[in-house]
Scaffold this motif. Structure first.
Motif, mmCIF file in Angstrom:
data_model
loop_
_atom_site.group_PDB
_atom_site.id
_atom_site.type_symbol
_atom_site.label_atom_id
_atom_site.label_comp_id
_atom_site.label_asym_id
_atom_site.label_seq_id
_atom_site.Cartn_x
_atom_site.Cartn_y
_atom_site.Cartn_z
ATOM 1 N N TRP A 221 0.821 -1.230 0.000
ATOM 2 C CA TRP A 221 0.000 0.000 0.000
ATOM 3 C C TRP A 221 0.850 1.273 0.000
ATOM 4 O O TRP A 221 0.338 2.361 -0.252
ATOM 5 N N SER B 82 -12.954 -11.173 -3.940
ATOM 6 C CA SER B 82 -13.751 -12.012 -3.069
ATOM 7 C C SER B 82 -12.837 -12.792 -2.104
ATOM 8 O O SER B 82 -11.871 -13.433 -2.545
ATOM 9 N N HIS B 83 -13.112 -12.737 -0.790
ATOM 10 C CA HIS B 83 -12.257 -13.339 0.260
ATOM 11 C C HIS B 83 -10.801 -12.847 0.159
ATOM 12 O O HIS B 83 -9.884 -13.502 0.635
ATOM 13 N N ASN B 84 -10.582 -11.732 -0.478
ATOM 14 C CA ASN B 84 -9.207 -11.249 -0.731
ATOM 15 C C ASN B 84 -8.344 -12.333 -1.386
ATOM 16 O O ASN B 84 -7.144 -12.470 -1.098
ATOM 17 N N GLU C 144 -17.588 -14.248 -9.198
ATOM 18 C CA GLU C 144 -16.774 -13.370 -8.354
ATOM 19 C C GLU C 144 -15.317 -13.366 -8.812
ATOM 20 O O GLU C 144 -14.617 -12.365 -8.670
ATOM 21 N N ILE D 59 -15.277 -10.896 -11.650
ATOM 22 C CA ILE D 59 -15.506 -9.525 -11.159
ATOM 23 C C ILE D 59 -14.229 -9.011 -10.490
ATOM 24 O O ILE D 59 -13.802 -7.870 -10.708
ATOM 25 N N CYS E 51 -11.924 -5.751 -11.429
ATOM 26 C CA CYS E 51 -11.520 -4.659 -10.524
ATOM 27 C C CYS E 51 -10.034 -4.344 -10.723
ATOM 28 O O CYS E 51 -9.632 -3.171 -10.784
ATOM 29 N N TYR F 16 -11.086 0.868 0.757
ATOM 30 C CA TYR F 16 -11.087 -0.357 1.578
ATOM 31 C C TYR F 16 -12.525 -0.829 1.675
ATOM 32 O O TYR F 16 -13.458 -0.083 1.351
ATOM 33 N N THR F 17 -12.704 -2.045 2.143
ATOM 34 C CA THR F 17 -14.054 -2.584 2.338
ATOM 35 C C THR F 17 -14.468 -2.398 3.789
ATOM 36 O O THR F 17 -13.746 -2.815 4.706
ATOM 37 N N HIS G 82 -16.996 -3.134 7.046
ATOM 38 C CA HIS G 82 -17.858 -4.231 7.509
ATOM 39 C C HIS G 82 -18.766 -3.790 8.652
ATOM 40 O O HIS G 82 -19.397 -4.615 9.295
ATOM 41 N N HIS H 262 -19.357 -1.829 0.829
ATOM 42 C CA HIS H 262 -19.250 -3.199 1.363
ATOM 43 C C HIS H 262 -19.978 -4.175 0.435
ATOM 44 O O HIS H 262 -21.208 -4.256 0.467
ATOM 45 N N GLN I 228 -23.399 -13.121 -0.700
ATOM 46 C CA GLN I 228 -24.017 -14.404 -0.361
ATOM 47 C C GLN I 228 -25.285 -14.681 -1.182
ATOM 48 O O GLN I 228 -25.486 -15.793 -1.666
ATOM 49 N N GLU J 72 -9.067 0.352 7.304
ATOM 50 C CA GLU J 72 -7.972 -0.607 7.529
ATOM 51 C C GLU J 72 -7.734 -1.378 6.248
ATOM 52 O O GLU J 72 -8.686 -1.904 5.656
HETATM 53 C C1 LIG Z 1 -16.523 -9.955 -6.253
HETATM 54 C C2 LIG Z 1 -16.365 -9.564 -4.801
HETATM 55 C C3 LIG Z 1 -17.183 -10.116 -3.845
HETATM 56 C C4 LIG Z 1 -17.047 -9.754 -2.500
HETATM 57 N N1 LIG Z 1 -17.926 -10.269 -1.579
HETATM 58 C C5 LIG Z 1 -17.831 -9.883 -0.277
HETATM 59 C C6 LIG Z 1 -18.752 -10.368 0.694
HETATM 60 O O1 LIG Z 1 -19.670 -11.134 0.383
HETATM 61 N N2 LIG Z 1 -18.613 -9.968 1.977
HETATM 62 C C7 LIG Z 1 -17.609 -9.106 2.360
HETATM 63 O O2 LIG Z 1 -17.523 -8.762 3.544
HETATM 64 N N3 LIG Z 1 -16.722 -8.611 1.452
HETATM 65 C C8 LIG Z 1 -16.815 -8.991 0.155
HETATM 66 N N4 LIG Z 1 -15.924 -8.500 -0.767
HETATM 67 C C9 LIG Z 1 -14.857 -7.616 -0.309
HETATM 68 C C10 LIG Z 1 -13.554 -8.399 -0.104
HETATM 69 O O3 LIG Z 1 -13.629 -9.202 1.050
HETATM 70 C C11 LIG Z 1 -12.400 -7.401 -0.012
HETATM 71 O O4 LIG Z 1 -12.310 -6.725 -1.235
HETATM 72 C C12 LIG Z 1 -11.069 -8.082 0.270
HETATM 73 O O5 LIG Z 1 -11.060 -8.657 1.547
HETATM 74 C C13 LIG Z 1 -9.921 -7.082 0.169
HETATM 75 O O6 LIG Z 1 -10.071 -6.065 1.121
HETATM 76 P P1 LIG Z 1 -10.200 -4.528 0.695
HETATM 77 O O7 LIG Z 1 -11.394 -4.392 -0.229
HETATM 78 O O8 LIG Z 1 -10.423 -3.813 2.004
HETATM 79 O O9 LIG Z 1 -8.945 -4.110 -0.006
HETATM 80 C C14 LIG Z 1 -16.049 -8.836 -2.119
HETATM 81 C C15 LIG Z 1 -15.219 -8.268 -3.099
HETATM 82 C C16 LIG Z 1 -15.385 -8.615 -4.427
HETATM 83 C C17 LIG Z 1 -14.507 -7.977 -5.473
#
Ligand SMILES: Cc1cc2nc3c(=O)[nH]c(=O)nc-3n(C[C@H](O)[C@H](O)[C@H](O)COP(=O)(O)O)c2cc1C
Length: 335
Positions: A11, A41-43, A75, A78, A82, A138-139, A141, A282, A286, A321
């Motif tokens: 980063w 997805s799931h990083n 996913e 997708i 990204c 960032y994502t 939650h 976010h 699911q 974060e």
């Molecule tokens: C196609 C896709 C699906 C995702 N689905 C979920 C999800 O269902 N739940 C969630 O909490 N985050 C989801 N995410 C976010 C990822 O968990 C997150 O991008 C990854 O952990 C990296 O972290 P960052 O976005 O903070 O850099 C998704 C991201 C993408 C691109």
């Protein structure tokens, strides 16, 4: 699975390090340092790249495909979309005109090739402020604050979706949000009942990919792998949906890998612009991971398009974060 350690150091990017006197391959490789900051997805970071002259092939590395959560590879593509979009945003920032050729669903190797042209008159659809958000996105939650999005944000977000086969639906109607949260509850229960789904999620938590400390990561993995925590997840996630002032859903005219890559590109632009406006994002996948619930989501939106990606948008005062990434070399195919 990569053997290198996950790291936060990716980063710390400095634009002054762009190799302006280097050759085109060095420059292209530098741009990829921004590509790998993309969400996935799931990083799982399921992308791979090959640099040849001014061409960058972008592909999906199926060794990091989430077979249980994402059997249709939606996913996966997708996420690759990204990363492709991050690459193009960085390319424009450093003065290139990135031209994308999509290879279509039948190309097993790469989903797209980006050719870096010298910037003549770049007529771009990408606002320049997206670049700064590449390193701050960032994502979230957390539950969002109970306030609507600021004036004009809907229009700005919608204007970013320039793909003619992708549409952005912004849902703030409380009845439809409630119906979507009910789909979420069903999805969480069904998925968490599936041992293969739990095992896969536990694996990614255990790797530390989702950002927890090592100890928390191990505990998280053990909990997810051995207990059926569907009810708890369902309750938490439906609250998250209900608390969001707006849900975004990207739909596409078709359901193939190219449409999903393009959906990922559109999502990434939306996520980056939201970041510049202080709006947290976010994804919640699911519902889309169960075909019958995905179809019901399409009916709720009253659209002929196929739902591809669902996410919450809203405000939070949490501290951003970053999750870790593998080093760029992990993703370079240098054959
Ligand atoms: C196609 C896709 C699906 C995702 N689905 C979920 C999800 O269902 N739940 C969630 O909490 N985050 C989801 N995410 C976010 C990822 O968990 C997150 O991008 C990854 O952990 C990296 O972290 P960052 O976005 O903070 O850099 C998704 C991201 C993408 C691109």
């Amino acid at each position: 699975m990569p053997t290198a350690d996950l790291t936060q150091s990716v980063w710390d990017l400095d634009t002054d390090e762009f190799p302006s006197t280097g050759d085109i391959e060095e420059q292209a490789t530098f741009l990829l340092r921004y590509a790998i900051l993309a969400p996935s997805s799931h990083n799982s970071q399921p992308w791979e790249f090959r640099v040849t002259g001014n061409e960058i092939d972008v592909g999906a590395d199926e060794s990091r495909w989430l077979e249980a959560a994402d059997p249709e590879k939606r996913e996966l593509y997708i996420s690759v979309g990204c990363a492709l979009e991050n690459l193009c945003i960085a390319a424009e920032h450093f003065g290139f005109d990135p031209q994308i050729a999509y290879h279509g669903p039948n190309n097993a190797d790469y989903v797209a090739t980006v050719t870096l042209l010298d910037d003549a008159e770049v007529s771009t659809s990408r606002p320049s402020e997206l670049f700064g958000a590449l390193t701050t996105r960032y994502t979230s939650h957390e539950p969002f604050e109970n306030r609507l999005l600021g004036d004009g944000i809907y229009e700005k977000l919608k204007a970013l979706v320039v793909e003619d086969d992708v549409s952005l639906h912004l849902v703030d109607n409380s009845d439809i949000k409630t119906a979507i949260s009910e789909l979420q509850v069903e999805a969480d229960r069904l998925l968490m009942e599936d041992p293969a789904y739990r095992k896969e999620l536990g694996h990614w938590i255990g790797l530390g990919a989702l950002g927890s400390s090592w100890l928390m990561a191990r505990i998280g993995q053990a909990v997810v792998t051995h207990l059926d925590i569907g009810d708890r997840e369902a309750k938490k996630n439906s609250t998250l949906i209900e608390s969001a002032p707006v849900l975004g859903v990207l739909t596409a005219a078709s359901d193939d890998s190219t449409a999903q890559v393009r959906t990922g590109q559109a999502f990434e632009r939306v996520a980056l612009l939201a970041t510049t406006d202080g709006v947290a994002v976010h994804p919640m996948s699911q519902t889309l991971e169960r075909p019958e619930l995905r179809a019901r989501l399409g009916e709720l939106l009253d659209t002929a398009g196929v739902p591809q990606h669902l996410f919450r948008l809203g405000y939070t005062d949490e501290a951003a974060e970053h999750t870790p990434r593998w080093p760029l070399e992990t993703f370079l195919d240098d054959e």
